[in-house]
Design a protein around this motif. Sequence first.
Motif, PDB file in Angstrom:
ATOM      1  N   CYS A 196      -0.286   3.374   3.585  1.00  0.00           N
ATOM      2  CA  CYS A 196       0.391   2.999   4.918  1.00  0.00           C
ATOM      3  C   CYS A 196       1.831   2.059   4.918  1.00  0.00           C
ATOM      4  O   CYS A 196       2.126   1.720   6.078  1.00  0.00           O
ATOM      5  CB  CYS A 196      -0.688   2.129   5.745  1.00  0.00           C
ATOM      6  SG  CYS A 196      -1.043   0.600   5.081  1.00  0.00           S
ATOM      7  N   CYS A 230      -5.879  -3.185   3.968  1.00  0.00           N
ATOM      8  CA  CYS A 230      -4.858  -2.833   5.112  1.00  0.00           C
ATOM      9  C   CYS A 230      -5.489  -1.248   5.835  1.00  0.00           C
ATOM     10  O   CYS A 230      -5.682  -1.523   6.938  1.00  0.00           O
ATOM     11  CB  CYS A 230      -3.649  -2.251   4.476  1.00  0.00           C
ATOM     12  SG  CYS A 230      -3.378  -1.422   3.203  1.00  0.00           S
ATOM     13  N   CYS A 231      -5.781  -0.353   5.048  1.00  0.00           N
ATOM     14  CA  CYS A 231      -5.818   1.006   5.769  1.00  0.00           C
ATOM     15  C   CYS A 231      -7.260   1.456   5.011  1.00  0.00           C
ATOM     16  O   CYS A 231      -7.630   2.712   5.724  1.00  0.00           O
ATOM     17  CB  CYS A 231      -4.793   1.792   5.828  1.00  0.00           C
ATOM     18  SG  CYS A 231      -4.398   2.439   3.941  1.00  0.00           S
ATOM     19  N   CYS A 233       0.887  -1.298   0.111  1.00  0.00           N
ATOM     20  CA  CYS A 233       0.064   0.073  -0.004  1.00  0.00           C
ATOM     21  C   CYS A 233       0.737   1.372   0.049  1.00  0.00           C
ATOM     22  O   CYS A 233       1.723   1.275   0.887  1.00  0.00           O
ATOM     23  CB  CYS A 233      -0.767   0.049   1.235  1.00  0.00           C
ATOM     24  SG  CYS A 233      -1.740   1.494   1.228  1.00  0.00           S
ATOM     25  N   VAL A 253      -8.088  -0.391  -0.540  1.00  0.00           N
ATOM     26  CA  VAL A 253      -7.286  -1.547  -0.186  1.00  0.00           C
ATOM     27  C   VAL A 253      -7.573  -1.856   1.286  1.00  0.00           C
ATOM     28  O   VAL A 253      -8.150  -1.201   1.991  1.00  0.00           O
ATOM     29  CB  VAL A 253      -5.674  -0.914   0.010  1.00  0.00           C
ATOM     30  CG1 VAL A 253      -5.129  -0.676  -1.251  1.00  0.00           C
ATOM     31  CG2 VAL A 253      -5.825   0.400   0.917  1.00  0.00           C
TER      32      VAL A 253
HETATM   33 ZN   LIG Z   1      -2.797   0.786   3.494  1.00  0.00          ZN
END
Ligand SMILES: [Zn+2]
Length: 154
Positions: free
Chosen positions: A68, A96-97, A65, A94
């Motif tokens: 992040c 992840c964040c 990413c 995404v």
């Molecule tokens: Zn991310």
Amino acid sequence: MSELYIRVIPTDPEWQPTAEAAAGTAEYVAGLFAGSGDHVEAVEPVFYERVTLIDGGEYMEDVFCPRCGGAIGMDWFWELLHAEAAVGDLGVTVPCCGAALSLSALRFEAPIGFARFEVSVRNWSRGAWELSGEELAAAGAVLGHPVTQVHAHY
Ligand SMILES: [Zn+2]
């Protein structure tokens, strides 16, 4: 059997050349592998109806990413591409964040790209492994648009 490719693509994913410019660029690129002792199996211009992932095959080990820095994992990426009939506008959220990003902003271990055209170079051998910046600039001049290269291993 393992196959290696250099995939020469316009830097703008939407951009397509004329058939004449495409053929001329393939001819120019083929000439880069025509030296004494050089070899290439095929150099072909390829048009895609829609914006298409220009992947790196086995060179793609992970995806990160840009927001992040988290490692997202290739499984997520392949499932996403499989689920979307078309890469379309390249927009993605995404895991992840939760950031909303463009697919082309994701970071890969090895460069990939998105394009509607490529010059595909299959199984070559010559002294220099990659195309040089000068060779890419010359290929872009023939094509009529700046280009970059993606290396792929299948
Ligand atoms: Zn991310």
